[in-house]
Design an enzyme around this catalytic site. Structure first.
Site, mmCIF file in Angstrom:
data_model
loop_
_atom_site.group_PDB
_atom_site.id
_atom_site.type_symbol
_atom_site.label_atom_id
_atom_site.label_comp_id
_atom_site.label_asym_id
_atom_site.label_seq_id
_atom_site.Cartn_x
_atom_site.Cartn_y
_atom_site.Cartn_z
ATOM 1 N N THR A 75 -2.866 -10.897 -1.123
ATOM 2 C CA THR A 75 -3.109 -12.319 -0.902
ATOM 3 C C THR A 75 -4.372 -12.447 -0.061
ATOM 4 O O THR A 75 -4.408 -11.985 1.080
ATOM 5 C CB THR A 75 -1.898 -12.945 -0.173
ATOM 6 O OG1 THR A 75 -0.741 -12.705 -0.975
ATOM 7 C CG2 THR A 75 -2.086 -14.435 0.039
ATOM 8 N N LEU A 124 6.027 -12.143 -6.409
ATOM 9 C CA LEU A 124 7.388 -11.589 -6.292
ATOM 10 C C LEU A 124 7.996 -11.959 -4.946
ATOM 11 O O LEU A 124 7.293 -12.124 -3.954
ATOM 12 C CB LEU A 124 7.385 -10.075 -6.486
ATOM 13 C CG LEU A 124 6.643 -9.162 -5.505
ATOM 14 C CD1 LEU A 124 7.362 -8.968 -4.202
ATOM 15 C CD2 LEU A 124 6.386 -7.816 -6.152
ATOM 16 N N GLY A 179 17.692 -23.706 8.508
ATOM 17 C CA GLY A 179 18.081 -22.457 9.148
ATOM 18 C C GLY A 179 17.285 -22.241 10.405
ATOM 19 O O GLY A 179 16.910 -23.201 11.092
ATOM 20 N N CYS A 231 4.843 -12.817 4.550
ATOM 21 C CA CYS A 231 3.954 -13.698 3.782
ATOM 22 C C CYS A 231 3.814 -15.106 4.347
ATOM 23 O O CYS A 231 2.714 -15.508 4.727
ATOM 24 C CB CYS A 231 4.428 -13.764 2.339
ATOM 25 S SG CYS A 231 4.246 -12.180 1.520
HETATM 26 N N1 LIG Z 1 5.611 -8.363 0.552
HETATM 27 C C1 LIG Z 1 5.640 -9.399 -0.271
HETATM 28 O O1 LIG Z 1 6.692 -9.957 -0.561
HETATM 29 C C2 LIG Z 1 4.370 -9.904 -0.896
HETATM 30 C C3 LIG Z 1 4.472 -10.785 -1.987
HETATM 31 C C4 LIG Z 1 3.295 -11.237 -2.565
HETATM 32 C C5 LIG Z 1 2.065 -10.847 -2.057
HETATM 33 N N2 LIG Z 1 2.009 -10.017 -0.987
HETATM 34 C C6 LIG Z 1 0.688 -9.595 -0.508
HETATM 35 O O2 LIG Z 1 0.427 -8.297 -1.007
HETATM 36 C C7 LIG Z 1 -0.319 -7.528 -0.056
HETATM 37 C C8 LIG Z 1 0.431 -6.265 0.294
HETATM 38 O O3 LIG Z 1 1.653 -6.636 0.910
HETATM 39 P P1 LIG Z 1 2.832 -5.581 1.169
HETATM 40 O O4 LIG Z 1 3.964 -6.352 1.705
HETATM 41 O O5 LIG Z 1 3.028 -4.731 -0.033
HETATM 42 O O6 LIG Z 1 2.167 -4.689 2.334
HETATM 43 P P2 LIG Z 1 2.710 -3.336 2.932
HETATM 44 O O7 LIG Z 1 2.265 -3.314 4.340
HETATM 45 O O8 LIG Z 1 4.169 -3.177 2.628
HETATM 46 O O9 LIG Z 1 1.946 -2.201 2.092
HETATM 47 C C9 LIG Z 1 0.582 -1.961 2.196
HETATM 48 C C10 LIG Z 1 0.332 -0.467 1.940
HETATM 49 O O10 LIG Z 1 -1.069 -0.240 1.907
HETATM 50 C C11 LIG Z 1 -1.318 1.026 2.493
HETATM 51 N N3 LIG Z 1 -2.716 1.131 2.866
HETATM 52 C C12 LIG Z 1 -3.380 0.621 3.923
HETATM 53 N N4 LIG Z 1 -4.686 0.973 3.872
HETATM 54 C C13 LIG Z 1 -4.853 1.727 2.772
HETATM 55 C C14 LIG Z 1 -5.965 2.373 2.174
HETATM 56 N N5 LIG Z 1 -7.163 2.304 2.729
HETATM 57 N N6 LIG Z 1 -5.773 3.045 1.026
HETATM 58 C C15 LIG Z 1 -4.548 3.124 0.457
HETATM 59 N N7 LIG Z 1 -3.462 2.531 0.980
HETATM 60 C C16 LIG Z 1 -3.602 1.839 2.108
HETATM 61 C C17 LIG Z 1 -0.348 1.060 3.670
HETATM 62 O O11 LIG Z 1 -0.135 2.385 4.115
HETATM 63 C C18 LIG Z 1 0.897 0.440 3.033
HETATM 64 O O12 LIG Z 1 1.716 1.428 2.434
HETATM 65 C C19 LIG Z 1 -0.562 -8.478 1.118
HETATM 66 O O13 LIG Z 1 -1.782 -9.121 0.949
HETATM 67 C C20 LIG Z 1 0.566 -9.479 0.985
HETATM 68 O O14 LIG Z 1 0.249 -10.720 1.556
HETATM 69 C C21 LIG Z 1 3.134 -9.522 -0.408
#
Ligand SMILES: NC(=O)c1ccc[n+]([C@@H]2O[C@H](COP(=O)([O-])OP(=O)(O)OC[C@H]3O[C@@H](n4cnc5c(N)ncnc54)[C@H](O)[C@@H]3O)[C@@H](O)[C@H]2O)c1
Length: 433
Positions: A121, A151, A254, A261
């Site tokens: 995002t 998701l 709640g 997010c």
């Molecule tokens: N979690 C959600 O429900 C959700 C839903 C939609 C969108 N998003 C967006 O998706 C993105 C990721 O969210 P997330 O919850 O999966 O994050 P997360 O923190 O769970 O995962 C991010 C991963 O990236 C890895 N990482 C960091 N730097 C790196 C690099 N240089 N090379 C390779 N890997 C690297 C980290 O070790 C980690 O495993 C964010 O922008 C978030 O806003 C999240």
């Protein structure tokens, strides 16, 4: 298709696994060596219903691979997804250092045409920044696409396999074709793949999360009014939710929204707006209401115990920011714990999936129970912070015999007020007198 997913967290691991499930060969890349080791050995690193089975099947069949080496990870891939963190920077705007850092590296590694897809995002204009970062070094053609992810943690696999819609921000026909082909198996029932420009796609994600957060804060304010006016928010919710223009979902009051997010995305959109001299007033209120709501139960707890929580012990059910996940980022439970500890109370907590993550964060500051009832030992009262299904029909006789005082503070409105009265509990909930 051969694809690479950079970042193997909640979004990366789910996306990678689901793309493998539809026959693609996927390599997931992460800088966290321990995480990659565990995944390579078949150990799932997050809790997400339905994910482990799919992950193990695709790992076994060789369609899902893991590495810490970006160069080999993207070798032969047609599409590279960026599923990297975009945490709030010091001023609340999205920190792009992970996304742009990887874009920089990619520029130096690309050997043939690739579609680079931003699934993180990110603020409007990031796809241009990613393109610039790659262009600095790249000697081959590439396209950058914005493909925000919608998701929901807790139902992420289902959401990914059957998305309500897929949003693709792309200008190049070549990239559009690749993305359309990749997502075709996921939209066979006719849900739309919506093509648009990159900026609109980037804003769509923030607009979606901000709108949902607005719905939650709005209902939490209605709940505040209900408490003061003697109305019942459950009835008001049903009354308005049956109006199709409003809809039934996201109307449950709640103790505030949390997670990785909503809080950061609301904050980032406020900051983005400020950057173009726009004061996004509704969102500022949404954020303010949520801050207040996270500790909504605390004044009730203090009032019940005559403002003296010193030495009191609280059983706390639920640590994850919502049910069916182990994610504790911005979880309301953490704010409740902090406030109780600051007031001299102790906490014995139970959560079906999130306790290990809380242990890493809080260590021995609280006690971790083996099951919901174990947390009640010597507890003065019970607090409910997450609506896990297993908390919905508990053994009230056991609760009542174990608690020092028959009092429950329920931040998720799990029980009926008349029933709790019949059972002899003092029962506090949200927006119901
Ligand atoms: N979690 C959600 O429900 C959700 C839903 C939609 C969108 N998003 C967006 O998706 C993105 C990721 O969210 P997330 O919850 O999966 O994050 P997360 O923190 O769970 O995962 C991010 C991963 O990236 C890895 N990482 C960091 N730097 C790196 C690099 N240089 N090379 C390779 N890997 C690297 C980290 O070790 C980690 O495993 C964010 O922008 C978030 O806003 C999240």
């Amino acid at each position: 298709m051969k694809i690479a997913v950079i970042g193997t967290g909640y979004v990366g691991l789910v996306s990678g696994t689901c793309f493998a499930e539809t026959g693609n060969t996927v390599t997931c890349v992460d800088i966290d060596q321990a995480k990659i080791d565990r995944l390579t050995q078949g150990e799932i690193t997050i809790y997400e219903p339905g994910l482990e089975k799919m992950f193990l099947k695709n790992l076994r069949d060789g369609r899902l691979n893991f590495t810490t080496d970006l160069k080999s990870g993207i070798q032969g891939a047609q599409v590279i997804f960026l599923a990297l963190p975009t945490p709030p920077g010091e001023d609340g705007s999205a920190d792009l250092k992970y996304v742009l850092g990887v874009a920089d590296q990619l520029g130096q590694l690309l050997e043939d045409y690739k579609v680079i897809v931003d699934k993180s995002t990110v603020p409007v204009g990031t796809s241009d920044k990613v393109s610039e970062a790659i262009s600095k070094y790249a000697k081959v053609e590439f396209d950058v696409v914005s493909n925000p992810e919608f998701l929901r943690e807790g139902v992420a696999v289902e959401d990914f396999m059957k998305p309500d819609r897929v949003v693709i921000g792309a200008s190049s026909d070549r990239a559009k074709k690749v993305m359309g082909d990749l997502y075709a198996p996921f939209v066979r029932q006719g849900n739309p793949v919506i093509f648009m420009d990159e900026k609109s796609a980037e804003l769509t994600k923030y607009a979606a999360n901000s709108f949902l957060a607005t719905k939650i804060s709005f209902m939490n304010e209605i709940a505040q009014l209900c408490e003061r006016l003697g109305a019942d928010v459950d009835l008001v919710r049903r009354g308005i939710g049956s109006d199709e223009r409003i809809g039934k979902r996201f109307l449950f009051p709640g103790i505030g929204y949390g997670g990785s997010c909503f809080p950061k995305d609301v904050q980032a959109l406020i900051k983005s707006s400020e950057g173009v001299d726009y004061d996004f007033q509704i969102l500022k209120s949404v954020e303010k209401v949520n801050e207040m709501q996270k500790t909504h139960l605390i004044p009730k707890i203090k009032m019940h115990f005559n403002n003296d929580l010193k030495g009191k012990r609280f059983a706390l059910w639920g640590l994850a920011f919502k049910p069916n996940t182990d994610d504790i980022r911005e979880a309301p439970a953490l704010y409740i714990i902090e406030s109780l500890l600051n007031s001299g109370a102790t906490v014995s907590a139970y959560d079906p999936e999130a306790m290990n993550n809380v242990k890493v964060l809080l260590g021995e500051k609280i006690k971790y129970a083996l099951n919901p009832y174990d947390s009640l030992i010597e507890a003065d009262a019970l607090i409910i912070a997450t609506e896990w299904p297993e908390f919905r029909t508990p053994n009230f006789d056991q609760i009542s015999s174990m608690l020092k005082y028959k009092v429950i503070f329920d931040g998720r409105n799990l029980f009926s007020i008349p029933e709790m009265k019949d059972l002899g509990f003092v029962y506090y909930s949200v927006g119901r007198s």
